[in-house]
Design a protein around this motif. Structure first.
Motif, PDB file in Angstrom:
ATOM      1  N   GLY A  66       0.832  -1.205   0.000  1.00  0.00           N
ATOM      2  CA  GLY A  66       0.000   0.000   0.000  1.00  0.00           C
ATOM      3  C   GLY A  66       0.857   1.242   0.000  1.00  0.00           C
ATOM      4  O   GLY A  66       0.656   2.163  -0.798  1.00  0.00           O
ATOM      5  N   GLY A  67       1.847   1.266   0.882  1.00  0.00           N
ATOM      6  CA  GLY A  67       2.736   2.421   0.981  1.00  0.00           C
ATOM      7  C   GLY A  67       3.490   2.655  -0.320  1.00  0.00           C
ATOM      8  O   GLY A  67       3.525   3.780  -0.833  1.00  0.00           O
ATOM      9  N   TYR A  68       4.060   1.590  -0.868  1.00  0.00           N
ATOM     10  CA  TYR A  68       4.841   1.742  -2.097  1.00  0.00           C
ATOM     11  C   TYR A  68       3.986   2.205  -3.271  1.00  0.00           C
ATOM     12  O   TYR A  68       4.392   3.093  -4.032  1.00  0.00           O
ATOM     13  N   VAL A  69       2.812   1.608  -3.437  1.00  0.00           N
ATOM     14  CA  VAL A  69       1.974   1.977  -4.586  1.00  0.00           C
ATOM     15  C   VAL A  69       1.619   3.459  -4.516  1.00  0.00           C
ATOM     16  O   VAL A  69       1.797   4.212  -5.484  1.00  0.00           O
ATOM     17  N   ALA A  70       1.142   3.911  -3.351  1.00  0.00           N
ATOM     18  CA  ALA A  70       0.737   5.314  -3.230  1.00  0.00           C
ATOM     19  C   ALA A  70       1.949   6.245  -3.362  1.00  0.00           C
ATOM     20  O   ALA A  70       1.877   7.288  -4.018  1.00  0.00           O
ATOM     21  N   ALA A 106      17.022  -1.466  -2.984  1.00  0.00           N
ATOM     22  CA  ALA A 106      17.320  -1.619  -1.557  1.00  0.00           C
ATOM     23  C   ALA A 106      17.620  -0.278  -0.906  1.00  0.00           C
ATOM     24  O   ALA A 106      17.483  -0.120   0.304  1.00  0.00           O
ATOM     25  N   GLY A 107      18.031   0.702  -1.725  1.00  0.00           N
ATOM     26  CA  GLY A 107      18.372   2.015  -1.189  1.00  0.00           C
ATOM     27  C   GLY A 107      17.180   2.818  -0.720  1.00  0.00           C
ATOM     28  O   GLY A 107      17.337   3.828  -0.034  1.00  0.00           O
ATOM     29  N   GLY A 108      15.993   2.401  -1.116  1.00  0.00           N
ATOM     30  CA  GLY A 108      14.793   3.042  -0.601  1.00  0.00           C
ATOM     31  C   GLY A 108      14.200   4.087  -1.523  1.00  0.00           C
ATOM     32  O   GLY A 108      14.822   4.513  -2.510  1.00  0.00           O
ATOM     33  N   LEU A 109      12.980   4.452  -1.201  1.00  0.00           N
ATOM     34  CA  LEU A 109      12.243   5.458  -1.964  1.00  0.00           C
ATOM     35  C   LEU A 109      11.976   6.633  -1.032  1.00  0.00           C
ATOM     36  O   LEU A 109      11.494   6.454   0.082  1.00  0.00           O
ATOM     37  N   PHE A 110      12.321   7.835  -1.495  1.00  0.00           N
ATOM     38  CA  PHE A 110      12.161   9.015  -0.641  1.00  0.00           C
ATOM     39  C   PHE A 110      11.189   9.998  -1.250  1.00  0.00           C
ATOM     40  O   PHE A 110      11.264  10.297  -2.442  1.00  0.00           O
ATOM     41  N   TYR A 147       6.313   9.167   7.144  1.00  0.00           N
ATOM     42  CA  TYR A 147       7.767   9.063   7.259  1.00  0.00           C
ATOM     43  C   TYR A 147       8.500   9.567   6.022  1.00  0.00           C
ATOM     44  O   TYR A 147       9.708   9.805   6.066  1.00  0.00           O
ATOM     45  N   ASN A 148       7.801   9.642   4.890  1.00  0.00           N
ATOM     46  CA  ASN A 148       8.380  10.114   3.631  1.00  0.00           C
ATOM     47  C   ASN A 148       9.506   9.234   3.103  1.00  0.00           C
ATOM     48  O   ASN A 148      10.310   9.663   2.288  1.00  0.00           O
ATOM     49  N   SER A 149       9.613   8.022   3.621  1.00  0.00           N
ATOM     50  CA  SER A 149      10.634   7.125   3.089  1.00  0.00           C
ATOM     51  C   SER A 149      10.160   5.692   3.223  1.00  0.00           C
ATOM     52  O   SER A 149       9.361   5.365   4.100  1.00  0.00           O
ATOM     53  N   LEU A 150      10.644   4.854   2.299  1.00  0.00           N
ATOM     54  CA  LEU A 150      10.272   3.444   2.299  1.00  0.00           C
ATOM     55  C   LEU A 150      11.499   2.613   1.950  1.00  0.00           C
ATOM     56  O   LEU A 150      12.194   2.916   0.975  1.00  0.00           O
ATOM     57  N   PHE A 151      11.772   1.589   2.744  1.00  0.00           N
ATOM     58  CA  PHE A 151      12.854   0.654   2.431  1.00  0.00           C
ATOM     59  C   PHE A 151      12.280  -0.761   2.436  1.00  0.00           C
ATOM     60  O   PHE A 151      11.582  -1.129   3.391  1.00  0.00           O
ATOM     61  N   PRO A 152      12.592  -1.529   1.401  1.00  0.00           N
ATOM     62  CA  PRO A 152      12.050  -2.899   1.361  1.00  0.00           C
ATOM     63  C   PRO A 152      12.411  -3.689   2.616  1.00  0.00           C
ATOM     64  O   PRO A 152      11.583  -4.425   3.157  1.00  0.00           O
TER      65      PRO A 152
END
Lengths: 331, 241
Positions: free
Chosen positions: A72-76, A143-147, A238-243
């Motif tokens: 959910g977090g990644y898609v949005a 792996a570095g994440g999405l910001f 959080y404005n960031s996502l890491f797998p």
């Protein structure tokens, strides 16, 4: 709404209204740090309710709920990142993707009679391979994440979930209340009765005409959708996502502890659990830091010990006991 | 009167054992039909075949003219066949009332309507005063009654009762017989029961089928069946008659 309200005894109504009123005005006296703790409490109430529907009511053990929150977090976040589509709209495809994964897990598990622990393993497997996939996909940041960038000029675009702690405080409170109301409504519905029947004795449930596959699938789909909503909120908070964090099994375990401690298969258990565990975890960080024993792992040890004590004292959860204590139910 | 349930040459084998051996019978609409026989005669297996717990190894079954074969237990129940289990299976953590509501919700979508239906059934089976108790706290006779109540609440056309009298005292048996007879008389519900308690069989059944080693060895009105030499030898024992 009336049907949810009527069965609550007078004393319960007073407590409920007072609590809600207190939470609505609380930000006036809370500092930033305390507000951030409440956001987490409300988040864990939301996802705890979601997991509770599946395990506490329908009796299906999922140990991979981080999957739905992460997806959910990644898609949005991706929709916002690439196309500027705001989360109010982005939450719909986020829910859809999480439900699609839930449908796949449910279909595999329930169609082929994978039960109990084996079903739980299946849910872990899905979360794990999704994590590995996200680790290796360039467009999600790997792996570095999405910001998500902080843009000062958009800092007040609440409609895009760009805002301060207060915005997330009220949003998460509303979501937690919504999830609780939904749980209460479902628990008193035909579907809710079918779920507990399946949880108690699947064969007997079937003999009473319940389409077990259908009922379990609906449980997974609703649960996945609710968890995805929580994931969307958290991503923009959080404005960031890491797998490695979003899909990790420790995320899934965090979600299930609240309902387990609070009381499985009860409407208020996940709330009580979230209110106990989140401050406990945060409090332990503060205490160990102050005592200068902030060695990695110390917090986890204390946390685990406390959990063991609570669960051994109240194996049915804290809420059923608390309910009697505050006189909401005859002893 | 037409046959509600028709069983034609139905068999079931478990590895080498023939549990049900080409059994045929018809249950007429509105009848109370008993299946008797010694332990291991295949009575419960026969029930499980009708209820869709597992497929037959031959033969055919129809209910109200439609084939039953290949249906799952929930589909069979929705067609109008409710069953009880010999080893009772209440939902232990639920209240007596909620147990029966689950049954009533099969035909009723509304929980309040299902609750009033459940109350009706609980009154019929003398469980109304215990409706708030947890099912796990009930005594065995009460659990047997609950099992019947839950099945009844689904509003079946055919009720399959697997040894609901076993473990009941004679007065409780008489009470259960009276309740079943009243339901049969008032609603015309057809009842197919497996029973060891001959007192109940003689009082209730209009028709009796005797199974032995999976095969039907006698069939007819109860008075005739209990005088059948084959039945006396295999099941009842000489001194019974």
């Amino acid at each position: 709404m009336k049907r949810l309200w009527d069965p609550i005894p007078l004393r319960g109504r007073v407590v409920l209204v007072a609590l809600l009123a207190a939470l609505l005005i609380a930000p006036a006296v809370l500092d930033r740090y305390l507000i951030s703790i409440f956001v987490l409490i409300f988040y864990f109430t939301l996802v705890g309710q979601a997991w509770n529907l599946m395990m506490g009511y329908a009796g299906q053990l999922s140990l991979g709920h981080a999957l739905y929150a992460g997806l959910g977090g990644y898609v949005a976040a991706l929709l916002w990142f690439y196309f500027g589509i705001g989360p109010w709209l982005g939450v719909i495809p986020a829910i859809a993707v999480a439900m699609a994964f839930g449908a796949a897990i449910g279909w595999l598990g329930f169609r082929f009679g994978i039960e109990g622990v084996y079903f739980a393993l299946l849910t872990i497997a899905f979360a794990e391979f999704t994590r590995i996939a996200f680790d290796n996909m360039a467009f999600t940041g790997g792996a570095g994440g999405l910001f998500l960038l902080y843009e000062p000029k958009r800092a007040h675009e609440w409609w895009n979930l760009r805002g301060g702690p207060l915005l997330f405080y009220y949003l998460s409170l509303a979501l937690a209340c919504g999830a609780t109301a939904l749980t209460a409504w479902l628990a008193r519905s035909r579907l809710g009765y079918q779920w507990v029947a399946i949880r108690e004795d699947q064969r007997a449930a079937m003999a009473l005409g319940i389409d077990v596959f259908r009922a379990k699938m609906i449980a997974v789909l609703i649960s996945a959708a609710m968890t995805a909503v929580g994931g969307v909120m958290l991503a923009f908070y959080y404005n960031s996502l890491f797998p490695a964090q979003a899909f990790d099994i420790s995320r899934s375990i965090e979600m299930i502890l609240g309902p387990v401690v609070g009381g499985l298969g009860t409407v208020f258990g996940p709330i009580v659990g979230a209110f106990i565990l989140t401050p406990l975890g945060e409090g332990l960080i503060a205490v160990t830091d102050k005592l200068g024993i902030g060695v990695p792992g110390v917090k986890a040890v204390f946390y685990g010990l406390t959990l063991m004590i609570i669960i051994s004292l109240r194996p049915d959860g804290v809420w059923p006991w608390l309910k009697r204590l505050i006189g909401l139910e005859a002893a | 009167m037409s046959a509600l349930l028709k069983v034609e040459g139905v068999s079931k084998r478990f590895r080498g054992l023939v549990a049900v051996d080409r059994v045929s019978f018809e249950v007429v609409e509105g009848a109370i039909f008993a299946v008797i026989g010694p332990n291991g005669a295949g009575k419960t297996t026969l029930f499980n075949l009708i209820a869709g717990d597992f497929p037959t190894d031959g033969g055919a079954m129809t209910f109200a003219g439609d084939p039953l074969d290949g249906l799952t237990p929930d589909q069979v129940c929705r067609r109008g066949i409710a069953r009880t289990y010999q080893i009772v299976r209440p939902f232990p953590a639920l209240s007596v009332e909620d147990n029966v509501i689950v049954g009533a919700l099969m035909r009723l979508a509304d929980v309040d309507a299902a609750r009033s239906r459940a109350h009706e059934v609980l009154r019929q089976l003398d469980l109304y005063d215990k409706r708030q108790r947890r099912a796990s706290s009930l005594t065995l006779p009460d659990r047997k009654r609950l099992e019947v109540a839950r099945a009844l609440a689904t509003g079946p056309k055919l009720l399959l009762l697997d040894e609901v009298m076993a473990g009941l005292r004679p007065t409780e048996t008489d009470r259960m017989v009276a309740v079943l007879r009243e339901i049969n008389r008032a609603t015309g519900m057809t009842i197919l029961l497996i029973e060891h308690v001959m007192r109940a069989v003689m009082a209730l059944a209009s028709h009796v089928l005797v199974l032995h080693h999976g095969a039907a060895i006698a069939e007819g009105p109860p008075e005739a069946v209990v005088r059948d030499p084959a039945v006396i030898e295999s099941y009842l024992g000489v001194e019974t008659v």
